[in-house]
Write an enzyme that holds these catalytic residues in place. Structure first.
Site, PDB file in Angstrom:
ATOM      1  N   HIS A 139       1.853  11.079 102.273  1.00 36.15           N
ATOM      2  CA  HIS A 139       1.786  11.542 103.671  1.00 36.15           C
ATOM      3  C   HIS A 139       0.933  10.615 104.533  1.00 36.15           C
ATOM      4  O   HIS A 139       0.355  11.051 105.528  1.00 36.15           O
ATOM      5  CB  HIS A 139       1.230  12.979 103.764  1.00 36.15           C
ATOM      6  CG  HIS A 139       1.861  13.929 102.797  1.00 36.15           C
ATOM      7  ND1 HIS A 139       2.988  14.672 103.089  1.00 36.15           N
ATOM      8  CD2 HIS A 139       1.558  14.221 101.502  1.00 36.15           C
ATOM      9  CE1 HIS A 139       3.331  15.402 102.032  1.00 36.15           C
ATOM     10  NE2 HIS A 139       2.485  15.142 101.057  1.00 36.15           N
TER      11      HIS A 139
ATOM     12  N   GLU B 234       8.406  -6.572 111.200  1.00 32.93           N
ATOM     13  CA  GLU B 234       9.120  -5.617 112.056  1.00 32.93           C
ATOM     14  C   GLU B 234      10.611  -5.928 112.123  1.00 32.93           C
ATOM     15  O   GLU B 234      11.453  -5.028 112.090  1.00 32.93           O
ATOM     16  CB  GLU B 234       8.520  -5.646 113.468  1.00 32.93           C
ATOM     17  CG  GLU B 234       7.098  -5.084 113.500  1.00 32.93           C
ATOM     18  CD  GLU B 234       6.359  -5.445 114.784  1.00 32.93           C
ATOM     19  OE1 GLU B 234       7.020  -5.708 115.795  1.00 32.93           O
ATOM     20  OE2 GLU B 234       5.121  -5.478 114.759  1.00 32.93           O
TER      21      GLU B 234
ATOM     22  N   SER C 234       1.523 -12.817 121.764  1.00 32.07           N
ATOM     23  CA  SER C 234       2.059 -12.070 122.891  1.00 32.07           C
ATOM     24  C   SER C 234       2.108 -12.981 124.106  1.00 32.07           C
ATOM     25  O   SER C 234       1.263 -13.859 124.266  1.00 32.07           O
ATOM     26  CB  SER C 234       1.172 -10.867 123.173  1.00 32.07           C
ATOM     27  OG  SER C 234       1.334 -10.427 124.502  1.00 32.07           O
TER      28      SER C 234
END
Ligand code: ARG
Length: 465
Positions: free
Chosen positions: A163, A297, A284
């Site tokens: 979890h 990703e 970025s």
């Protein structure tokens, strides 16, 4: 010498006086996608021609001339001397067109006893056998990389999660072996799928075989297949091998996607378990401080695409009447995309993980403070004969006591506090509750103890050998 492409003539001119032009022809053409089957197409044609010669369907000289020209064509395509004609309908038409332009009637005789329906099924199977073999190699290479890291980190402690909450103390080597174990099954799945790709459709013709005395056993053997396919109609109508491979790709990609989710979490400032190499990160355009796990990703994101390709293929096949339908031309784009995606992602993930630095200090520090030793405290009591449910309760109360006292682990409680919850607790509990002792105690098969992790590594190494 530079060869001009023949002005592509459709193979089915004759019955139809007009052919779709411009847009419409391009719409139904597949050369853009099936051009990658060109060498398989040539290989299949060579076997077919040799067999036609042996069977006396073609005279020996014609067969020899065709074979030599097929070899020439392959060489010229490899060297760039001959370009694949984007105006052709498909790769099969293209090759036959070149043969005919160069050899006249000899070229026109190559298709005896054959249909593009068995031809495309053959080309695809030949191509897939090779690609699947390469994918298996890619999986093995990634497993090997993970095992090298696992060996290095067989004793590096970290929290194991359920979890996404700290659960029990494990080792990084153990976690990496979990990934490798999933990849092992992925390779087995591909290997298994390959056994069902391994039958030769050549000779199935359009759907019912051929009245010519073809030798299907011979072409199957020449092309490295275990056997000719059993039923001609099945060979041209079914694409279950594509479904299966698309599913295998989707499963492997889903595994990679989950590994990447771990990596992305570990790379966060909050976790800081892993430092991805700069070369495997991106920045970025606006936030100067950023170092993003873009590769992780993107690999994660591509799992959607492989699952989508699988659904595309199921939807394509569902409800298709037997035998061949042009719908089947759509099988390749989805399947090729899945193969390409998994192939690239295996390499990317491997590069990314091999160059990463694991922050073992942060990981070890995270094993303290989350009461990861609670199960071990309960098992301590079980070893002393207490029923597990009672032991569980005693350990739970210790956790409560510790939290109430502002303590971050059971081991910070005094012996009298421990005895308060169960008289079975003794001073030896403290040593048993250290993270290293907790991980080290799980020595059973499949456990996280360093020596057991080393055994798992050895098993997996044997598998990839
Ligand atoms: N380009 C076609 C395919 O990929 C080859 C088979 C064409 N057969 C036909 N009967 N139109 O499926």
């Amino acid at each position: 010498m530079k060869h001009d492409n023949p002005k592509s003539e459709v193979l089915w001119a004759g019955r139809l006086r007009e052919k779709p032009d411009g847009d419409a022809f391009a719409f139904q053409a597949s050369i853009n996608v099936d051009r990658r089957l060109v060498f398989e197409d040539i290989e299949g044609s060579r076997a077919h021609v040799a067999m036609l010669g042996d069977q006396g369907i073609l005279d020996g000289k014609t067969a020899a001339v065709l074979d030599a020209e097929l070899l020439n064509i392959a060489r010229e395509i490899r060297s760039g001397e001959l370009a694949i004609d984007e105006g052709a309908e498909d790769v099969h038409s293209f090759i036959e067109g070149v043969l005919t332009a160069r050899l006249g009637d000899a070229g026109r005789s190559v298709h005896a006893g054959r249909s593009r329906n068995d031809q495309v099924a053959l080309d695809t199977r030949l191509y897939l056998k090779r690609r699947v073999h390469e994918l298996c190699g890619g999986i093995d290479a990634l497993i090997a990389t993970l095992l090298d890291l696992a060996e290095l980190h067989a004793e590096s402690l970290m929290p194991g999660y359920t979890h996404l909450q700290r659960a029990q103390c494990v080792t990084l080597g153990f976690h990496l072996c979990a990934w490798a174990s999933a990849l092992r099954r992925d390779r087995l799945r591909f290997q298994d799928a390959r056994s069902r790709i391994d039958e030769c459709p050549l000779g199935a013709g359009a759907l019912a075989g051929s009245g010519l005395p073809l030798d299907r056993e011979k072409t199957a053997a020449m092309l490295g297949f275990s056997a000719p396919s059993l039923n001609a109609m099945d060979s041209v109508a079914d694409r279950d091998f594509a479904l299966e491979l698309a599913a295998d790709c989707a499963i492997t990609q889903t595994h990679l996607s989950r590994f990447c989710e771990d990596v992305a979490i570990w790379a966060s400032e909050e976790f800081k378990f892993i430092d991805l190499a700069e070369a495997w990160s991106t920045g970025s355009s606006i936030m100067p401080q950023k170092k993003n796990p873009d590769f992780a990703e993107l690999i994660r994101g591509k799992a959607g695409r492989t699952a989508g390709n699988m659904v595309t293929l199921f939807t394509l096949l569902k409800g298709l009447p037997y035998a061949y339908n042009k719908d089947l031309q759509e099988d390749k784009e989805a399947l090729f995309d899945s193969l390409d995606t998994v192939d690239a992602c295996l390499r990317m993930f491997r590069g990314m993980i091999a160059s990463a630095r694991f922050n073992t200090k942060r990981m070890a520090a995270a094993t303290i403070g989350g009461f990861l030793e609670a199960t071990d405290a309960a098992e301590y009591l079980v070893r002393k004969g207490l029923p597990f449910r009672k032991a569980h309760e005693a350990a739970a109360l210790l956790v409560r006591d510790a939290i109430a006292g502002g303590l971050d682990s059971i081991a910070r409680l005094g012996l009298d506090e421990l005895k308060n919850r169960s008289p079975l607790f003794d001073g030896d509990l403290y040593a048993a509750l250290s993270p290293a002792a907790c991980a080290g105690a799980r020595r059973l098969t499949g456990g996280t103890a360093p020596e057991e992790v080393r055994r798992q590594i050895a098993c997996l190494r044997k598998f990839i050998r």
